[in-house]
Design a protein around this motif. Structure first.
Motif, mmCIF file in Angstrom:
data_model
loop_
_atom_site.group_PDB
_atom_site.id
_atom_site.type_symbol
_atom_site.label_atom_id
_atom_site.label_comp_id
_atom_site.label_asym_id
_atom_site.label_seq_id
_atom_site.Cartn_x
_atom_site.Cartn_y
_atom_site.Cartn_z
ATOM 1 N N ARG A 1 0.892 -1.265 0.248
ATOM 2 C CA ARG A 1 0.160 0.088 0.036
ATOM 3 C C ARG A 1 0.950 1.187 0.062
ATOM 4 N NH1 ARG A 1 -3.040 -3.102 3.463
ATOM 5 N NH2 ARG A 1 -2.311 -2.186 5.552
ATOM 6 N N ALA A 2 2.090 1.327 0.699
ATOM 7 C CA ALA A 2 2.802 2.421 0.942
ATOM 8 C C ALA A 2 3.506 2.518 -0.594
ATOM 9 C CB ALA A 2 3.878 2.196 1.839
ATOM 10 N N LEU A 3 3.876 1.413 -1.230
ATOM 11 C CA LEU A 3 4.607 1.712 -2.546
ATOM 12 C C LEU A 3 3.758 2.011 -3.503
ATOM 13 C CD1 LEU A 3 6.957 1.482 -4.268
ATOM 14 C CD2 LEU A 3 6.608 -0.824 -4.325
ATOM 15 N N ALA A 4 2.378 1.515 -3.491
ATOM 16 C CA ALA A 4 1.080 2.058 -4.548
ATOM 17 C C ALA A 4 0.958 3.699 -4.462
ATOM 18 C CB ALA A 4 -0.015 1.356 -4.292
ATOM 19 N N GLN A 5 1.272 4.079 -2.973
ATOM 20 C CA GLN A 5 0.988 5.357 -2.893
ATOM 21 C C GLN A 5 2.256 6.313 -3.396
ATOM 22 O OE1 GLN A 5 -1.794 6.850 -1.760
ATOM 23 N NE2 GLN A 5 -1.072 8.799 -2.127
ATOM 24 N N ALA A 6 3.131 5.700 -3.243
ATOM 25 C CA ALA A 6 4.607 6.365 -3.735
ATOM 26 C C ALA A 6 4.798 6.579 -5.154
ATOM 27 C CB ALA A 6 5.628 5.367 -3.171
ATOM 28 N N LEU A 7 4.035 5.452 -5.940
ATOM 29 C CA LEU A 7 4.239 5.627 -7.325
ATOM 30 C C LEU A 7 2.838 6.213 -8.118
ATOM 31 C CD1 LEU A 7 4.935 1.627 -7.935
ATOM 32 C CD2 LEU A 7 6.340 3.490 -7.966
ATOM 33 N N SER A 8 2.202 6.702 -7.057
ATOM 34 C CA SER A 8 0.882 7.267 -7.522
ATOM 35 C C SER A 8 1.078 8.663 -8.395
ATOM 36 C CB SER A 8 -0.083 7.602 -6.407
ATOM 37 O OG SER A 8 0.171 8.525 -5.431
ATOM 38 N N LEU A 9 2.164 9.401 -7.961
ATOM 39 C CA LEU A 9 2.395 10.437 -8.817
ATOM 40 C C LEU A 9 3.411 10.391 -9.786
ATOM 41 C CD1 LEU A 9 2.837 13.004 -5.672
ATOM 42 C CD2 LEU A 9 0.734 12.609 -7.149
ATOM 43 N N LEU A 10 3.827 9.322 -10.199
ATOM 44 C CA LEU A 10 4.548 9.019 -11.325
ATOM 45 C C LEU A 10 4.169 8.401 -12.425
ATOM 46 C CD1 LEU A 10 7.627 7.395 -8.933
ATOM 47 C CD2 LEU A 10 7.091 9.751 -9.486
ATOM 48 N N PRO A 11 4.792 8.529 -13.590
ATOM 49 C CA PRO A 11 4.291 8.178 -14.789
ATOM 50 C C PRO A 11 4.364 6.948 -15.162
ATOM 51 C CG PRO A 11 6.220 9.311 -15.179
ATOM 52 C CD PRO A 11 6.035 9.315 -13.621
ATOM 53 N N PHE A 12 3.903 5.971 -14.388
ATOM 54 C CA PHE A 12 3.912 4.534 -14.660
ATOM 55 C C PHE A 12 2.210 3.946 -14.652
ATOM 56 C CE2 PHE A 12 7.887 4.546 -11.591
ATOM 57 C CZ PHE A 12 8.829 4.819 -12.630
ATOM 58 N N ASP A 13 2.315 2.980 -15.446
ATOM 59 C CA ASP A 13 0.959 2.087 -15.476
ATOM 60 C C ASP A 13 1.188 0.878 -14.323
ATOM 61 O OD1 ASP A 13 -1.122 0.654 -15.954
ATOM 62 O OD2 ASP A 13 -0.456 -0.314 -17.865
ATOM 63 N N VAL A 14 0.661 1.084 -13.098
ATOM 64 C CA VAL A 14 0.645 0.132 -12.199
ATOM 65 C C VAL A 14 -0.350 -0.895 -12.129
ATOM 66 C CG1 VAL A 14 1.028 -0.269 -9.859
ATOM 67 C CG2 VAL A 14 1.951 1.876 -10.744
ATOM 68 N N ARG A 15 -0.117 -2.156 -12.417
ATOM 69 C CA ARG A 15 -1.078 -3.304 -12.060
ATOM 70 C C ARG A 15 -0.552 -4.032 -10.638
ATOM 71 N NH1 ARG A 15 -0.114 -6.513 -17.729
ATOM 72 N NH2 ARG A 15 0.011 -4.584 -19.239
ATOM 73 N N TRP A 16 -1.569 -3.547 -9.585
ATOM 74 C CA TRP A 16 -1.694 -3.758 -8.340
ATOM 75 C C TRP A 16 -2.385 -5.258 -8.155
ATOM 76 C CZ3 TRP A 16 -3.500 -0.138 -3.981
ATOM 77 C CH2 TRP A 16 -2.863 -0.440 -2.513
ATOM 78 N N ILE A 17 -1.586 -6.248 -7.591
ATOM 79 C CA ILE A 17 -2.144 -7.735 -7.616
ATOM 80 C C ILE A 17 -2.082 -8.463 -6.152
ATOM 81 C CG2 ILE A 17 -1.780 -9.866 -8.680
ATOM 82 C CD1 ILE A 17 -0.076 -8.121 -10.983
ATOM 83 N N ASP A 18 -3.211 -8.738 -5.780
ATOM 84 C CA ASP A 18 -3.232 -9.594 -4.553
ATOM 85 C C ASP A 18 -4.446 -10.529 -4.624
ATOM 86 O OD1 ASP A 18 -3.519 -10.324 -1.680
ATOM 87 O OD2 ASP A 18 -1.875 -8.966 -1.222
ATOM 88 N N GLU A 19 -4.286 -11.745 -4.012
ATOM 89 C CA GLU A 19 -5.485 -12.706 -4.027
ATOM 90 C C GLU A 19 -6.389 -12.236 -2.806
ATOM 91 O OE1 GLU A 19 -2.430 -14.826 -1.144
ATOM 92 O OE2 GLU A 19 -2.679 -13.365 -2.721
ATOM 93 N N ARG A 20 -6.076 -11.313 -1.944
ATOM 94 C CA ARG A 20 -7.081 -10.988 -1.054
ATOM 95 C C ARG A 20 -7.740 -9.667 -1.155
ATOM 96 N NH1 ARG A 20 -2.233 -10.051 3.372
ATOM 97 N NH2 ARG A 20 -1.543 -9.338 1.519
ATOM 98 N N ALA A 21 -8.772 -9.658 -1.924
ATOM 99 C CA ALA A 21 -9.410 -8.438 -2.257
ATOM 100 C C ALA A 21 -9.885 -7.598 -0.888
ATOM 101 C CB ALA A 21 -10.822 -8.904 -2.887
ATOM 102 N N HIS A 22 -9.987 -8.075 0.116
ATOM 103 C CA HIS A 22 -10.285 -7.146 1.296
ATOM 104 C C HIS A 22 -8.774 -6.457 1.576
ATOM 105 C CE1 HIS A 22 -8.246 -10.813 3.109
ATOM 106 N NE2 HIS A 22 -8.227 -9.920 3.867
ATOM 107 N N GLU A 23 -7.602 -6.670 1.177
ATOM 108 C CA GLU A 23 -6.617 -5.914 1.434
ATOM 109 C C GLU A 23 -6.381 -4.596 0.676
ATOM 110 O OE1 GLU A 23 -4.501 -6.204 3.691
ATOM 111 O OE2 GLU A 23 -5.093 -8.096 4.790
ATOM 112 N N PHE A 24 -7.055 -4.441 -0.271
ATOM 113 C CA PHE A 24 -7.034 -3.288 -0.962
ATOM 114 C C PHE A 24 -7.646 -2.067 -0.343
ATOM 115 C CE2 PHE A 24 -6.293 -6.464 -4.630
ATOM 116 C CZ PHE A 24 -5.351 -6.132 -5.123
#
Length: 285
Positions: free
Chosen positions: A129-152
């Motif tokens: 979650r911290a890394l997804a936030q850190a990447l949120s302002l950067l020009p990347f296409d992020v595919r965020w993957i987990d088998e636990r839907a409730h963790e997002f």
């Protein structure tokens, strides 16, 4: 909010707005060609580089709106005219925004989106979650993957796509060539399977795994037992963010990992993107 979304909102509310575009950048300049920003009577969205240059563009845009004009060109020598030490020359186009302007902006953003480097982020725990936030302002296409839907989280960054999969390592094969693979899941075995798939591809720009020097040694032994080529291990970054971290809190790991991703993916980015994000991450490229 994207520039097109900001302009769409202003047009819907009949707020007169100017689109400022860098048409030409010669020599040392704070931004390259095609950088854009929006200016209305009380606010700006985006940036063409800040400083006196941007101040002049804002003032000229608001004067254009007051005069009821449709467009204007500014040709500015940064050193002699604006006393900016970068000393280059920039040509700016000021255009009163209309529906056609919005169409153009949307097309530009679609093209930029299609060119963005791909990051596969495996894991939606604390570091994920911290890394997804850190990447949120950067020009990347992020595919965020987990088998636990409730963790997002309920709201994910605009440049990320949430993917729920109980066999996440299989998604490595779907990544485009030159993608970055980051494994920060809740289980060593799952991290190993993801990294194994990434290393065997041989065309990833970055392969990183959360952990320690000890985990790297364990992975190496496992990888070689599974028939992996030991030479491929040179492609692996583990621990993430370097081995000299003095602060192991998730936001710090995320910031250092984001800097590693900028370095690894810089060749796939527009030069102006690299300049912008290095100011944020301190990557020193």
């Amino acid at each position: 909010m994207t520039l097109s979304a900001a302009l769409r909102d202003r047009l819907a509310r009949n707020i007169p707005t100017v689109l400022v575009t860098v048409e030409q950048a010669l020599g040392s300049t704070p931004r390259d060609g095609d950088a854009v920003m929006l200016v209305d009577a009380g606010a700006i969205v985006g940036t063409i580089g800040g400083g006196r240059l941007e101040h002049e563009a804002i003032q000229a845009s608001r004067a254009l709106l007051r005069a009821g004009a449709s467009e204007q060109t500014l040709d500015l020598a940064l050193g002699p005219v604006l006393d900016q030490c970068c000393g280059g020359r920039m040509v700016l186009k000021l255009e009163r925004a209309a529906a056609a302007t919005l169409t153009t902006l949307e097309a530009i953003e679609r093209n930029e989106q299609a060119r963005r480097p791909c990051v596969l982020l495996f894991g939606a725990g604390h570091v994920g979650r911290a890394l997804a936030q850190a990447l949120s302002l950067l020009p990347f296409d992020v595919r965020w993957i987990d088998e636990r839907a409730h963790e997002f989280p309920d709201v994910i960054p605009p440049n990320a796509t949430r993917i729920v999969s109980d066999k996440p390592w299989l998604l490595v094969d779907d990544a485009p060539s030159g993608a970055a693979i980051v494994a920060v899941t809740h289980g060593h075995a799952q991290d190993f399977d993801i990294v194994d798939a990434a290393l065997r591809r041989g065309d990833c720009a970055y392969v990183g795994m959360i952990g320690s020097d000890t985990k790297r040694v364990r992975f190496r032994r496992w990888f070689e037992r599974e028939g992996g080529d030991a030479a491929l291990l040179d492609q692996l970054t583990c621990p993430l963010g370097g081995t000299t971290k003095i602060d192991k809190r998730p936001p710090m790991i995320a910031a250092l990992t984001a800097a590693e991703l900028v370095r690894a993916l810089a060749g796939e980015l527009e030069p102006s993107d690299v300049e912008d994000i290095c100011e944020v991450t301190g990557c020193g490229t």
